[in-house]
Motif scaffolding. Structure first.
Motif, mmCIF file in Angstrom:
data_model
loop_
_atom_site.group_PDB
_atom_site.id
_atom_site.type_symbol
_atom_site.label_atom_id
_atom_site.label_comp_id
_atom_site.label_asym_id
_atom_site.label_seq_id
_atom_site.Cartn_x
_atom_site.Cartn_y
_atom_site.Cartn_z
ATOM 1 N N PRO A 24 40.844 59.827 86.611
ATOM 2 C CA PRO A 24 39.738 60.773 86.766
ATOM 3 C C PRO A 24 38.379 60.171 86.440
ATOM 4 O O PRO A 24 37.381 60.509 87.071
ATOM 5 N N VAL A 25 38.362 59.303 85.461
ATOM 6 C CA VAL A 25 37.091 58.673 85.106
ATOM 7 C C VAL A 25 36.596 57.805 86.254
ATOM 8 O O VAL A 25 35.432 57.876 86.664
ATOM 9 N N THR A 27 37.526 58.049 89.309
ATOM 10 C CA THR A 27 37.241 58.921 90.438
ATOM 11 C C THR A 27 35.802 59.400 90.390
ATOM 12 O O THR A 27 35.054 59.286 91.372
ATOM 13 N N THR A 28 35.411 59.899 89.243
ATOM 14 C CA THR A 28 34.036 60.366 89.090
ATOM 15 C C THR A 28 33.050 59.230 89.278
ATOM 16 O O THR A 28 32.021 59.375 89.948
ATOM 17 N N GLN A 78 31.591 65.842 100.043
ATOM 18 C CA GLN A 78 31.437 67.292 99.876
ATOM 19 C C GLN A 78 30.701 67.698 98.610
ATOM 20 O O GLN A 78 30.905 68.778 98.071
ATOM 21 N N TYR A 99 31.167 71.892 94.599
ATOM 22 C CA TYR A 99 31.553 70.644 93.953
ATOM 23 C C TYR A 99 30.352 70.022 93.259
ATOM 24 O O TYR A 99 30.413 69.633 92.099
ATOM 25 N N PRO A 105 27.574 69.583 84.242
ATOM 26 C CA PRO A 105 27.851 69.074 82.892
ATOM 27 C C PRO A 105 27.787 67.554 82.811
ATOM 28 O O PRO A 105 27.292 67.003 81.823
ATOM 29 N N VAL A 106 28.275 66.916 83.849
ATOM 30 C CA VAL A 106 28.265 65.453 83.842
ATOM 31 C C VAL A 106 26.838 64.931 83.897
ATOM 32 O O VAL A 106 26.437 64.077 83.092
ATOM 33 N N ALA A 109 25.027 65.661 80.733
ATOM 34 C CA ALA A 109 25.495 64.778 79.662
ATOM 35 C C ALA A 109 24.843 63.407 79.805
ATOM 36 O O ALA A 109 24.409 62.799 78.816
ATOM 37 N N TYR B 108 33.841 61.959 78.724
ATOM 38 C CA TYR B 108 34.773 63.083 78.813
ATOM 39 C C TYR B 108 34.351 64.065 79.890
ATOM 40 O O TYR B 108 35.209 64.673 80.555
ATOM 41 N N ALA B 109 33.064 64.237 80.049
ATOM 42 C CA ALA B 109 32.592 65.095 81.141
ATOM 43 C C ALA B 109 33.020 64.509 82.476
ATOM 44 O O ALA B 109 33.475 65.228 83.377
ATOM 45 N N MET B 110 32.919 63.194 82.585
ATOM 46 C CA MET B 110 33.349 62.531 83.815
ATOM 47 C C MET B 110 34.856 62.687 84.012
ATOM 48 O O MET B 110 35.328 62.950 85.117
ATOM 49 N N ARG B 111 35.577 62.509 82.913
ATOM 50 C CA ARG B 111 37.024 62.628 82.996
ATOM 51 C C ARG B 111 37.437 64.041 83.412
ATOM 52 O O ARG B 111 38.248 64.225 84.317
ATOM 53 N N TRP B 113 35.701 66.312 84.934
ATOM 54 C CA TRP B 113 35.322 66.631 86.308
ATOM 55 C C TRP B 113 36.254 65.928 87.296
ATOM 56 O O TRP B 113 36.673 66.496 88.285
ATOM 57 N N GLY B 114 36.579 64.704 86.982
ATOM 58 C CA GLY B 114 37.488 63.946 87.831
ATOM 59 C C GLY B 114 38.852 64.601 87.936
ATOM 60 O O GLY B 114 39.446 64.658 89.006
ATOM 61 N N MET B 115 39.335 65.114 86.823
ATOM 62 C CA MET B 115 40.626 65.794 86.823
ATOM 63 C C MET B 115 40.580 67.015 87.722
ATOM 64 O O MET B 115 41.477 67.265 88.514
ATOM 65 N N GLN B 116 39.502 67.745 87.577
ATOM 66 C CA GLN B 116 39.334 68.944 88.390
ATOM 67 C C GLN B 116 39.290 68.579 89.861
ATOM 68 O O GLN B 116 39.924 69.209 90.707
ATOM 69 N N TYR B 117 38.546 67.535 90.150
ATOM 70 C CA TYR B 117 38.389 67.087 91.530
ATOM 71 C C TYR B 117 39.722 66.665 92.126
ATOM 72 O O TYR B 117 40.060 67.002 93.248
ATOM 73 N N LEU B 118 40.488 65.950 91.316
ATOM 74 C CA LEU B 118 41.778 65.463 91.792
ATOM 75 C C LEU B 118 42.767 66.586 92.020
ATOM 76 O O LEU B 118 43.668 66.483 92.841
ATOM 77 N N GLU B 120 41.961 69.596 93.067
ATOM 78 C CA GLU B 120 41.541 70.477 94.146
ATOM 79 C C GLU B 120 42.413 70.239 95.370
ATOM 80 O O GLU B 120 42.805 69.111 95.648
ATOM 81 N N ASP B 122 41.547 70.005 98.105
ATOM 82 C CA ASP B 122 40.728 69.236 99.038
ATOM 83 C C ASP B 122 40.193 70.089 100.181
ATOM 84 O O ASP B 122 39.672 69.592 101.162
ATOM 85 N N ASP B 123 40.366 71.372 100.082
ATOM 86 C CA ASP B 123 39.972 72.370 101.079
ATOM 87 C C ASP B 123 40.005 71.859 102.512
ATOM 88 O O ASP B 123 39.285 70.965 102.920
ATOM 89 N N ALA B 127 33.888 70.588 106.847
ATOM 90 C CA ALA B 127 32.986 70.072 105.817
ATOM 91 C C ALA B 127 31.640 70.769 105.844
ATOM 92 O O ALA B 127 31.015 70.836 106.871
#
Lengths: 127, 127
Positions: A24-25, A27-28, A78, A99, A105-106, A109, B108-111, B113-118, B120, B122-123, B127
């Motif tokens: 995830p890190v 990824t971001t 996106q 998105y 927050p990121v 931060a 951690y904010a990046m982490r 957000w990345g987790m959330q993104y992963l 998803e 992917d709708d 686009a």
DNA sequence: CTGAATCCTAAAGGATACTG
DNA sequence: CAGTATCCTTTAGGATTCAG
């Protein structure tokens, strides 16, 4: 170091960030880790929908090519949405998708940390 | 939009991010906006002081040159500290400085957000 | 084992000019 | 106004090798 409970949660962490794309890190970092991306997102967070030149003014220093390229990349992921709001005098609005908004927050931060960093006396002691 | 109190702080925001080096967002991006930097900091946050190879294992995929280069850069910016803990069987510990530790919210904010993104779906919509 | 040195490639970033 | 097209420079990233 207060993040992980213990057990299985811990081993998962091992896997995430020792892996490929699915950390995830990383990824971001891949999505907004470009030089101008965070600033662009920040500007859109602060100013809302903006036109191309308006955005370019706000980001400053950036060339139209780089801005165009960055926006394309952000669109592709996106994070940013492009809307044509006028055809005759051709006008466009760039805005954040949900998105993109969720990046707040990121970005904040990063901003907060940057402010703190800039305010540090830079400590003259040896590195 | 809860960032600044008001007064002079607000107008400063305009100036910051239309400027040169002193934009806090760009500052942060410059320091940890490289491909591997966030992951390295993340690993050090999770694992604490680590040896070179240990770190390389944790980050995976990264070559020794890039890791070495990244660590040097992080050191140069006082985010990481290098300590020689043994001379004969040459051993070293890399750890975060207080600057580095203070990056925790950002990482951690990046982490998160990345987790959330992963996660998803992917709708599948346009686009 | 730790990590520096070298060499190479791909990509990002940028200056400028031009078009719809 | 909103970009695109070129061309160029820099740098990040990577494979391999060498040294302490």
């Amino acid at each position: 170091m207060d993040d992980l409970p213990d057990e299985d949660g811990t081993e998962k962490l091992e896997v995430w960030c020792a892996g490929e794309e699915w950390c995830p890190v990383t990824t971001t970092a891949s999505l907004i880790g470009k030089k101008w991306h965070p600033v662009i997102v920040h500007r859109l967070l602060e100013h809302g929908p903006s036109g191309f030149n308006e955005l370019q003014e706000n980001v400053d220093g950036i060339s139209s090519k780089v801005l165009s390229d960055s926006l394309e990349d952000l669109e592709d992921n996106q994070l940013v949405e492009r809307e044509i709001i006028s055809e005759k005098p051709f006008r466009v609005h760039y805005s954040l998708t949900e998105y993109g908004e969720s990046l707040q927050p990121v970005i904040y931060a990063m901003r907060d940390w940057g402010m703190q960093y800039l305010n540090e006396p830079d400590d003259g002691s040896a590195a």
